[in-house]
Design an enzyme around this catalytic site. Structure first.
Site, PDB file in Angstrom:
ATOM      1  N   ARG A 235       0.390   3.149  -2.425  1.00  6.89           N
ATOM      2  CA  ARG A 235       0.461   4.587  -2.154  1.00  6.89           C
ATOM      3  C   ARG A 235       0.850   4.773  -0.689  1.00  6.89           C
ATOM      4  O   ARG A 235       0.357   4.048   0.191  1.00  6.89           O
ATOM      5  CB  ARG A 235      -0.888   5.267  -2.426  1.00  6.89           C
ATOM      6  CG  ARG A 235      -1.229   5.413  -3.906  1.00  6.89           C
ATOM      7  CD  ARG A 235      -0.315   6.399  -4.629  1.00  6.89           C
ATOM      8  NE  ARG A 235      -0.640   6.555  -6.037  1.00  6.89           N
ATOM      9  CZ  ARG A 235      -0.061   5.887  -7.032  1.00  6.89           C
ATOM     10  NH1 ARG A 235       0.894   5.007  -6.790  1.00  6.89           N
ATOM     11  NH2 ARG A 235      -0.408   6.121  -8.285  1.00  6.89           N
ATOM     12  N   GLU A 264       5.081  12.115   0.031  1.00  6.41           N
ATOM     13  CA  GLU A 264       6.033  12.017  -1.066  1.00  6.41           C
ATOM     14  C   GLU A 264       6.276  13.377  -1.727  1.00  6.41           C
ATOM     15  O   GLU A 264       5.311  14.110  -1.934  1.00  6.41           O
ATOM     16  CB  GLU A 264       5.413  11.061  -2.102  1.00  6.41           C
ATOM     17  CG  GLU A 264       6.424  10.169  -2.738  1.00  6.41           C
ATOM     18  CD  GLU A 264       5.758   9.045  -3.502  1.00  6.41           C
ATOM     19  OE1 GLU A 264       5.146   8.171  -2.863  1.00  6.41           O
ATOM     20  OE2 GLU A 264       5.844   9.057  -4.731  1.00  6.41           O
ATOM     21  N   HIS A 282       9.889   5.615  -5.576  1.00  5.09           N
ATOM     22  CA  HIS A 282       8.655   5.364  -6.347  1.00  5.09           C
ATOM     23  C   HIS A 282       8.979   4.937  -7.786  1.00  5.09           C
ATOM     24  O   HIS A 282       8.633   5.629  -8.750  1.00  5.09           O
ATOM     25  CB  HIS A 282       7.739   6.606  -6.339  1.00  5.09           C
ATOM     26  CG  HIS A 282       6.300   6.253  -6.637  1.00  5.09           C
ATOM     27  ND1 HIS A 282       5.230   6.973  -6.157  1.00  5.09           N
ATOM     28  CD2 HIS A 282       5.758   5.247  -7.386  1.00  5.09           C
ATOM     29  CE1 HIS A 282       4.104   6.431  -6.597  1.00  5.09           C
ATOM     30  NE2 HIS A 282       4.392   5.382  -7.339  1.00  5.09           N
TER      31      HIS A 282
HETATM   32  C1  DGY Z   1       1.212   3.929 -10.679  1.00  5.99           C
HETATM   33  O1  DGY Z   1       1.260   3.936 -11.920  1.00  5.99           O
HETATM   34  O2  DGY Z   1       0.192   4.288 -10.076  1.00  5.99           O
HETATM   35  C2  DGY Z   1       2.363   3.399  -9.903  1.00  5.99           C
HETATM   36  O3  DGY Z   1       2.482   4.042  -8.692  1.00  5.99           O
HETATM   37  C3  DGY Z   1       3.640   3.433 -10.687  1.00  5.99           C
HETATM   38  O4  DGY Z   1       4.713   3.040  -9.947  1.00  5.99           O
END
Ligand code: DGY
Length: 321
Positions: A235, A264, A282
């Site tokens: 993240r 983001e 992402h």
């Molecule tokens: C998630 O599923 O949390 C991931 O970020 C996918 O890329």
């Protein structure tokens, strides 16, 4: 019962849900605002949401019939799980099915950064390749180097296991000993400072929590080797993005590969100007197979939750005790 899906997801999950419930999928192929979720899901019993949806106290309180929240992601920092728990609403995620896919993307970033793939591709397409050159796009080796895994959970472990072909030394930071990594790779558990100082490739795999927010900031970036690569597929807010930009501008490290951003989907202009960073939108879990499996898993969780059972991937199981 009624299930609201906040955005189009693979049909495998929708079809499964339709066998059990009345399903409405948002007809807007973009991120819904909180108010749009509240307006469109107001009578729903089940909410199937995405990592881009903010499902906070206000949203949960505004959906009076809500009985189940199935998040279509492994990370669930977008959902106020503690408030959902107070309301006895189960929350689920989609672990395991995306582990290898996300670890593969982390490796794609390692090589994209270490061998300057994106820069080289742009150069070649621009017609600038006039012949082999001894100093053309020199990168950095990965084989036999030290890989530092920050967060040795499912994805961190998969990322580390895939280093076997590159004969790497593996260090990891994790709250608990990781038996798999220690027995299969002879990996060493260490502290963050030691990992940052010794690793050549550093890959982040922690969930976003109060403790991991800005885990990597100026102080940590300054501890890394000048030749180090920093990869983040977890993240964005785990890294202090301004500090990383300064580090990349001033070549404190060799480069970075990012799939996630602090605010983001906004990517700072200063970051976009840099050649020593590879920027992805992402797409950690973005393969056809995995997104389809995630849809089925989210649907299975939803079906279990709406029938009063503990969903197989419940992240707040204590509400069932
Ligand atoms: C998630 O599923 O949390 C991931 O970020 C996918 O890329």
């Amino acid at each position: 019962m009624n299930v609201f899906v906040t955005r189009k997801i693979p049909q495998s999950g929708i079809s499964l849900l339709q066998k059990h419930h009345q399903v409405t999928v948002s007809n807007q192929d973009s991120v819904l605002t909180k108010q749009e979720i509240i307006d469109q899901a107001k009578d729903t019993d089940g909410l199937l949401c995405l990592l881009t949806d903010t499902i906070d106290e206000e949203v949960i309180s505004s959906l009076p019939n809500l009985k189940m929240i199935a998040n279509y992601a492994v990370g669930y920092n977008n959902v106020d799980v503690s408030f959902a728990s107070k309301k006895k609403i189960p929350v689920s995620n989609t672990p395991d099915v995306l582990t290898d896919t996300t670890a593969e993307l982390a490796w794609a970033l390692v090589f994209a950064v270490s061998r300057r793939i994106v820069e080289s591709d742009s150069f070649s397409r621009a017609g600038k390749f006039k012949g082999w050159g001894p100093m053309l796009f020199l990168g950095t080796d990965v084989t036999k180097k030290t890989l530092g895994i920050i967060g040795a959970g499912r994805i961190g472990t998969a990322m580390a296991l895939k280093s076997q072909g590159f004969d790497m030394n593996v260090l990891y930071v994790n709250p608990h000993k990781n038996e798999t990594l220690e027995s299969r790779l002879n990996a060493q558990k260490t502290d963050l400072k030691n990992l940052l100082k010794k690793s050549d490739v550093i890959s982040i795999h922690v969930p976003l929590t109060d403790e991991t927010h800005h885990l990597i900031s100026e102080k940590e970036l300054k501890m890394m080797k000048e030749t180090a690569l920093l990869i983040n597929t977890s993240r964005g807010p785990v890294i202090d993005e301004n500090a990383l930009i300064t580090a990349l501008e001033n070549k404190w490290i060799f480069g970075a590969g990012l799939d996630v951003y602090e605010h983001e989907p906004r990517i700072p202009e200063r970051l976009k100007k840099l050649d020593n960073v590879v920027l992805l939108p992402h797409t950690g879990s973005a393969t056809k197979e995995t997104r389809s499996n995630m849809a089925v898993m989210a649907a299975e969780n939803m079906i279990a939750g709406l029938s009063g059972k503990k969903p197989p991937n419940c992240v707040n199981p204590k509400i069932f005790e």
